[in-house]
Design an enzyme around this catalytic site. Structure first.
Site, PDB file in Angstrom:
ATOM      1  N   GLY A 142     -15.511   3.444   3.628  1.00  0.00           N
ATOM      2  CA  GLY A 142     -14.350   4.224   3.201  1.00  0.00           C
ATOM      3  C   GLY A 142     -13.692   3.675   1.954  1.00  0.00           C
ATOM      4  O   GLY A 142     -12.597   4.122   1.592  1.00  0.00           O
ATOM      5  N   GLN A 143     -14.325   2.712   1.280  1.00  0.00           N
ATOM      6  CA  GLN A 143     -13.731   2.187   0.042  1.00  0.00           C
ATOM      7  C   GLN A 143     -13.488   3.327  -0.932  1.00  0.00           C
ATOM      8  O   GLN A 143     -14.424   4.032  -1.321  1.00  0.00           O
ATOM      9  CB  GLN A 143     -14.625   1.127  -0.621  1.00  0.00           C
ATOM     10  CG  GLN A 143     -13.975   0.546  -1.883  1.00  0.00           C
ATOM     11  CD  GLN A 143     -14.831  -0.487  -2.613  1.00  0.00           C
ATOM     12  OE1 GLN A 143     -15.974  -0.759  -2.222  1.00  0.00           O
ATOM     13  NE2 GLN A 143     -14.284  -1.052  -3.671  1.00  0.00           N
ATOM     14  N   HIS A 193      -7.037  -5.669   2.253  1.00  0.00           N
ATOM     15  CA  HIS A 193      -5.898  -5.108   2.979  1.00  0.00           C
ATOM     16  C   HIS A 193      -5.360  -6.193   3.903  1.00  0.00           C
ATOM     17  O   HIS A 193      -6.142  -6.869   4.588  1.00  0.00           O
ATOM     18  CB  HIS A 193      -6.336  -3.937   3.868  1.00  0.00           C
ATOM     19  CG  HIS A 193      -6.915  -2.764   3.136  1.00  0.00           C
ATOM     20  ND1 HIS A 193      -6.209  -1.596   2.942  1.00  0.00           N
ATOM     21  CD2 HIS A 193      -8.129  -2.561   2.576  1.00  0.00           C
ATOM     22  CE1 HIS A 193      -6.975  -0.724   2.304  1.00  0.00           C
ATOM     23  NE2 HIS A 193      -8.150  -1.282   2.068  1.00  0.00           N
ATOM     24  N   HIS A 249     -10.229  -5.164  -3.258  1.00  0.00           N
ATOM     25  CA  HIS A 249      -8.888  -5.407  -2.700  1.00  0.00           C
ATOM     26  C   HIS A 249      -9.010  -5.778  -1.229  1.00  0.00           C
ATOM     27  O   HIS A 249      -9.765  -5.157  -0.486  1.00  0.00           O
ATOM     28  CB  HIS A 249      -7.987  -4.176  -2.853  1.00  0.00           C
ATOM     29  CG  HIS A 249      -8.616  -2.888  -2.391  1.00  0.00           C
ATOM     30  ND1 HIS A 249      -9.520  -2.186  -3.170  1.00  0.00           N
ATOM     31  CD2 HIS A 249      -8.490  -2.187  -1.249  1.00  0.00           C
ATOM     32  CE1 HIS A 249      -9.914  -1.108  -2.514  1.00  0.00           C
ATOM     33  NE2 HIS A 249      -9.310  -1.080  -1.329  1.00  0.00           N
ATOM     34  N   ASP A 260       0.852  -1.189   0.000  1.00  0.00           N
ATOM     35  CA  ASP A 260       0.000   0.000   0.000  1.00  0.00           C
ATOM     36  C   ASP A 260       0.892   1.244   0.000  1.00  0.00           C
ATOM     37  O   ASP A 260       1.909   1.302   0.688  1.00  0.00           O
ATOM     38  CB  ASP A 260      -0.907   0.003   1.235  1.00  0.00           C
ATOM     39  CG  ASP A 260      -2.058   0.988   1.097  1.00  0.00           C
ATOM     40  OD1 ASP A 260      -3.208   0.537   0.955  1.00  0.00           O
ATOM     41  OD2 ASP A 260      -1.804   2.212   1.127  1.00  0.00           O
ATOM     42  N   ILE A 261       0.497   2.252  -0.769  1.00  0.00           N
ATOM     43  CA  ILE A 261       1.317   3.456  -0.911  1.00  0.00           C
ATOM     44  C   ILE A 261       1.274   4.312   0.359  1.00  0.00           C
ATOM     45  O   ILE A 261       2.200   5.101   0.594  1.00  0.00           O
ATOM     46  CB  ILE A 261       0.850   4.264  -2.158  1.00  0.00           C
ATOM     47  CG1 ILE A 261       1.971   5.133  -2.705  1.00  0.00           C
ATOM     48  CG2 ILE A 261      -0.402   5.081  -1.864  1.00  0.00           C
ATOM     49  CD1 ILE A 261       1.677   5.704  -4.088  1.00  0.00           C
ATOM     50  N   ASN A 275     -13.005  -3.468   2.499  1.00  0.00           N
ATOM     51  CA  ASN A 275     -13.949  -2.352   2.546  1.00  0.00           C
ATOM     52  C   ASN A 275     -14.893  -2.420   1.355  1.00  0.00           C
ATOM     53  O   ASN A 275     -14.458  -2.681   0.233  1.00  0.00           O
ATOM     54  CB  ASN A 275     -13.189  -1.019   2.536  1.00  0.00           C
ATOM     55  CG  ASN A 275     -12.410  -0.780   3.812  1.00  0.00           C
ATOM     56  OD1 ASN A 275     -12.856  -1.142   4.882  1.00  0.00           O
ATOM     57  ND2 ASN A 275     -11.231  -0.179   3.688  1.00  0.00           N
TER      58      ASN A 275
HETATM   59  P1  5GP Z   1      -9.806   1.513   0.283  1.00  0.00           P
HETATM   60  O1  5GP Z   1     -10.003   2.739   1.122  1.00  0.00           O
HETATM   61  O2  5GP Z   1     -10.413   1.668  -1.090  1.00  0.00           O
HETATM   62  O3  5GP Z   1     -10.233   0.252   0.962  1.00  0.00           O
HETATM   63  O4  5GP Z   1      -8.242   1.363   0.122  1.00  0.00           O
HETATM   64  C1  5GP Z   1      -7.527   1.865  -0.957  1.00  0.00           C
HETATM   65  C2  5GP Z   1      -6.066   1.737  -0.603  1.00  0.00           C
HETATM   66  O5  5GP Z   1      -5.298   1.938  -1.768  1.00  0.00           O
HETATM   67  C3  5GP Z   1      -5.594   2.763   0.417  1.00  0.00           C
HETATM   68  O6  5GP Z   1      -5.036   2.095   1.550  1.00  0.00           O
HETATM   69  C4  5GP Z   1      -4.556   3.586  -0.340  1.00  0.00           C
HETATM   70  O7  5GP Z   1      -3.476   3.982   0.465  1.00  0.00           O
HETATM   71  C5  5GP Z   1      -4.134   2.640  -1.449  1.00  0.00           C
HETATM   72  N1  5GP Z   1      -3.705   3.308  -2.651  1.00  0.00           N
HETATM   73  C6  5GP Z   1      -4.314   4.351  -3.262  1.00  0.00           C
HETATM   74  N2  5GP Z   1      -3.641   4.698  -4.370  1.00  0.00           N
HETATM   75  C7  5GP Z   1      -2.583   3.852  -4.463  1.00  0.00           C
HETATM   76  C8  5GP Z   1      -1.516   3.716  -5.411  1.00  0.00           C
HETATM   77  O8  5GP Z   1      -1.401   4.427  -6.398  1.00  0.00           O
HETATM   78  N3  5GP Z   1      -0.619   2.719  -5.180  1.00  0.00           N
HETATM   79  C9  5GP Z   1      -0.705   1.887  -4.099  1.00  0.00           C
HETATM   80  N4  5GP Z   1       0.246   0.966  -3.975  1.00  0.00           N
HETATM   81  N5  5GP Z   1      -1.701   1.990  -3.195  1.00  0.00           N
HETATM   82  C10 5GP Z   1      -2.619   2.962  -3.373  1.00  0.00           C
END
Ligand code: 5GP
Ligand code: ZN
Length: 119
Positions: free
Chosen positions: A98-99, A107, A105, A35-36, A92
């Site tokens: 918060g998705q 986590h 995906h 994760d970034i 999520n």
């Molecule tokens: P969500 O909130 O949709 O469950 O999680 C999305 C996740 O994707 C977040 O933890 C966010 O930090 C990660 N993320 C968003 N953009 C990027 C990216 O460009 N590269 C990577 N490796 N992770 C990302």
């Protein structure tokens, strides 16, 4: 929405190597990458290479794939050395969760004591 790939989708771009990511491992159907913005010492994302927008969009035919994603989440935890100390797998779905990225995906979080319940 689901299908092989979605043009503007960030995670489909990572699958196609159009956006860089620190990839941990992959196979034919699954990709695991860092994760970034890590929320814990270990924070890996596990995705299907085919585009599925969310759990709500997964079809009956995706049941085996969802199982593969969970096993890949376990593999990510083991490879990052937190299999024994413990880890959390989070999926999520939708606005209130918060998705933020509309490509399903898991986590994989660990490497510190995680709070329960989550916020
Ligand atoms: P969500 O909130 O949709 O469950 O999680 C999305 C996740 O994707 C977040 O933890 C966010 O930090 C990660 N993320 C968003 N953009 C990027 C990216 O460009 N590269 C990577 N490796 N992770 C990302
Ligand atoms: Zn996608």
């Amino acid at each position: 929405m689901s299908g092989p790939q979605a043009a503007g989708c960030l995670f489909c771009r990572i699958v196609r190597r159009e956006t860089p990511a620190k990839i941990l491992f992959e196979d034919e159907r699954v990709l695991a990458f860092e994760d970034i913005r890590p929320q814990a010492p270990v924070h890996v994302l596990v995705i299907p290479k085919a585009h599925v927008a969310s759990l709500n969009d997964a079809s009956e035919g995706s049941q085996a794939l969802l199982g593969e994603l969970l096993f890949a989440a376990r593999r990510a935890a083991l490879e990052k050395g937190i299999g024994e100390t413990g880890y959390r797998v989070v999926l999520n779905t939708g606005r209130d969760s918060g998705q933020a990225v509309s490509h399903i995906h898991f986590h994989v979080l660990g490497g510190r004591r995680l709070q329960w319940p989550p916020g």
